[in-house]
Design a protein around this motif. Structure first.
Motif, PDB file in Angstrom:
ATOM      1  N   THR A   4       0.825  -1.207   0.000  1.00 27.93           N
ATOM      2  CA  THR A   4       0.000   0.000   0.000  1.00 27.93           C
ATOM      3  C   THR A   4       0.859   1.257   0.000  1.00 27.93           C
ATOM      4  O   THR A   4       1.979   1.279   0.524  1.00 27.93           O
ATOM      5  CB  THR A   4      -0.916   0.032   1.239  1.00 27.93           C
ATOM      6  OG1 THR A   4      -0.127   0.201   2.423  1.00 27.93           O
ATOM      7  CG2 THR A   4      -1.701  -1.267   1.371  1.00 27.93           C
ATOM      8  N   LEU A  21      -3.134   0.042   9.170  1.00 23.13           N
ATOM      9  CA  LEU A  21      -2.357  -0.808   8.275  1.00 23.13           C
ATOM     10  C   LEU A  21      -1.159  -1.445   8.964  1.00 23.13           C
ATOM     11  O   LEU A  21      -0.742  -2.561   8.602  1.00 23.13           O
ATOM     12  CB  LEU A  21      -1.905  -0.009   7.050  1.00 23.13           C
ATOM     13  CG  LEU A  21      -3.016   0.387   6.067  1.00 23.13           C
ATOM     14  CD1 LEU A  21      -2.456   1.277   4.967  1.00 23.13           C
ATOM     15  CD2 LEU A  21      -3.690  -0.846   5.467  1.00 23.13           C
ATOM     16  N   ALA A  27      -1.333  -6.806   4.811  1.00 24.13           N
ATOM     17  CA  ALA A  27      -0.982  -5.589   4.071  1.00 24.13           C
ATOM     18  C   ALA A  27       0.251  -4.960   4.703  1.00 24.13           C
ATOM     19  O   ALA A  27       0.506  -5.125   5.904  1.00 24.13           O
ATOM     20  CB  ALA A  27      -2.145  -4.596   4.068  1.00 24.13           C
ATOM     21  N   ILE A  29       2.774  -1.206   4.455  1.00 26.29           N
ATOM     22  CA  ILE A  29       2.926   0.151   3.920  1.00 26.29           C
ATOM     23  C   ILE A  29       4.277   0.244   3.215  1.00 26.29           C
ATOM     24  O   ILE A  29       5.324   0.035   3.829  1.00 26.29           O
ATOM     25  CB  ILE A  29       2.836   1.196   5.043  1.00 26.29           C
ATOM     26  CG1 ILE A  29       1.507   1.070   5.792  1.00 26.29           C
ATOM     27  CG2 ILE A  29       2.999   2.602   4.465  1.00 26.29           C
ATOM     28  CD1 ILE A  29       1.431   1.915   7.050  1.00 26.29           C
ATOM     29  N   VAL A  66       3.542  -0.635  -5.537  1.00 31.52           N
ATOM     30  CA  VAL A  66       2.342  -0.803  -4.714  1.00 31.52           C
ATOM     31  C   VAL A  66       1.212  -1.448  -5.505  1.00 31.52           C
ATOM     32  O   VAL A  66       1.188  -1.421  -6.743  1.00 31.52           O
ATOM     33  CB  VAL A  66       1.850   0.549  -4.136  1.00 31.52           C
ATOM     34  CG1 VAL A  66       2.865   1.118  -3.152  1.00 31.52           C
ATOM     35  CG2 VAL A  66       1.558   1.546  -5.254  1.00 31.52           C
ATOM     36  N   VAL A  68      -2.111  -0.806  -4.199  1.00 36.44           N
ATOM     37  CA  VAL A  68      -3.229   0.097  -3.941  1.00 36.44           C
ATOM     38  C   VAL A  68      -2.697   1.366  -3.305  1.00 36.44           C
ATOM     39  O   VAL A  68      -1.716   1.338  -2.545  1.00 36.44           O
ATOM     40  CB  VAL A  68      -4.284  -0.565  -3.011  1.00 36.44           C
ATOM     41  CG1 VAL A  68      -3.678  -0.981  -1.682  1.00 36.44           C
ATOM     42  CG2 VAL A  68      -5.493   0.340  -2.797  1.00 36.44           C
ATOM     43  N   VAL A 299     -10.079   0.813   4.485  1.00 33.56           N
ATOM     44  CA  VAL A 299      -9.417  -0.490   4.606  1.00 33.56           C
ATOM     45  C   VAL A 299     -10.430  -1.620   4.407  1.00 33.56           C
ATOM     46  O   VAL A 299     -10.118  -2.645   3.791  1.00 33.56           O
ATOM     47  CB  VAL A 299      -8.693  -0.608   5.960  1.00 33.56           C
ATOM     48  CG1 VAL A 299      -8.166  -2.021   6.174  1.00 33.56           C
ATOM     49  CG2 VAL A 299      -7.545   0.394   6.042  1.00 33.56           C
ATOM     50  N   MET A 302     -10.665  -1.938   0.811  1.00 33.88           N
ATOM     51  CA  MET A 302      -9.466  -2.617   0.298  1.00 33.88           C
ATOM     52  C   MET A 302      -9.591  -4.122   0.484  1.00 33.88           C
ATOM     53  O   MET A 302      -9.283  -4.907  -0.432  1.00 33.88           O
ATOM     54  CB  MET A 302      -8.218  -2.102   1.011  1.00 33.88           C
ATOM     55  CG  MET A 302      -6.930  -2.776   0.553  1.00 33.88           C
ATOM     56  SD  MET A 302      -5.525  -2.494   1.660  1.00 33.88           S
ATOM     57  CE  MET A 302      -5.930  -3.648   3.001  1.00 33.88           C
TER      58      MET A 302
END
Length: 321
Positions: A4, A21, A27, A29, A66, A68, A299, A302
């Protein structure tokens, strides 16, 4: 792992996005863009994350790294960002501004209220995340709209100071907001447009007024919406209608007992409570404006897009005391 990126990383919604996150099991970052804080540790701005992450803010996004991106910029800036950048088709976009929420401006964005548009969200590449007031109010009346039972709607809703963003202003600084309450944008709040479009989506003939009076509260986060309208259903019938409509909803449910904000602050939940008074149905709806009203719902969207259980990474305990 879903990789992400976050654009506009210094605001309240971005800080909440990072917090969520960091605890998401599927997921991670990859980068957080903030041109005004590039090169600085994220915890310098979001001090509650001290000890949780050593990420630093980036100056520019790297779309190739990434899956998303979350756009957490101010209203009007997401359109410019998308127009100015060549974002690969493989990269999903979840926009937390109001730039693509309205049908006339939506382009190929899907309105991201799971309780309304779940099948479309699952197939979407671009999501327009709903507004915070809009989320609380729509969830209060969607079952009635789906059953063609809406009449003129009356709403008083109060929000915490974080709903106004992180930049200080005359109505957000402590000495003004503390021990104070005020009305703003009565009957003309910007969220009325998306609310109206969602109601007509379920009840095409609906043409009654939606009377919305927003209030600023002297607390940091949360929204309580008090909604009432004429309704011929008995209380038992209304309760059953809501239970049936939200039977498969991950985060929206009805309480038999009266509800209060501390039950939802820090969570992605919406709680509803119904009462009947002399032919009027009164619905109380409560959410956290930064989670279900913003980053938590983003989220959740997502998770739906990537085929995960929509609750993944969102098991958050309320700040009940």
């Amino acid at each position: 792992m879903i990789k992400t990126g976050i654009v506009g990383g210094a605001g309240y919604t971005a800080g909440e996005m990072v917090r969520i996150l960091l605890g998401h099991p599927q997921a991670e970052i990859t980068w957080i863009v903030s041109s005004s804080h590039a090169g600085q540790p994220v915890y310098n701005v979001h001090t509650d994350l001290t000890g949780d992450t050593n990420l630093t803010f980036s100056e520019k996004p790297d779309f190739e790294t990434v899956d998303v991106i979350f756009l957490c910029m101010g209203h009007g800036k997401s359109v410019s960002f998308i127009n100015e950048n060549q974002i690969p088709e493989k990269v999903k976009i979840i926009d937390l501004s109001q730039d693509f929420r309205h049908k006339a401006k939506a382009r190929d964005f899907v309105y991201g209220l799971p309780e309304l548009n779940r099948p479309a969200i699952v197939k979407a590449n671009k999501i327009a995340n709903p507004g915070c007031f809009a989320t609380a109010i729509q969830l209060a009346v969607l079952p009635l709209a789906a059953s063609q039972l809406l009449s003129e709607i009356h709403i008083h809703a109060i929000t915490g100071s974080t709903g106004a963003g992180q930049a200080p202003s005359g109505t957000t600084h402590f000495s003004w907001r503390n021990s104070n309450i005020s009305i703003y944008k009565a009957f003309e709040h910007q969220h009325l447009i998306e609310i109206g479009e969602s109601l007509v989506q379920l009840m095409p003939d609906f043409d009654q007024p939606v009377n919305f009076v927003p209030l600023r509260g002297d607390f940091a986060r949360g929204i309580l919406a008090s909604v009432y309208l004429d309704c011929s259903l008995s209380l038992d019938e209304a309760n059953q209608l809501y239970d049936d409509y939200y039977a498969k909803a991950a985060y929206t449910s009805r309480s038999d007992e009266p509800i209060n904000l501390k039950q939802v602050v820090n969570t992605n939940k919406c709680l509803l409570h119904l009462e009947k008074h002399n032919g009027k149905l009164h619905i109380t709806s409560i959410i956290d404006n930064l989670t279900k009203g913003a980053s938590g719902q983003a989220v959740q969207n997502m998770n739906l897009i990537f085929g995960l259980n929509e609750k993944t990474g969102l098991y958050l305990k309320p700040s009940a005391f």
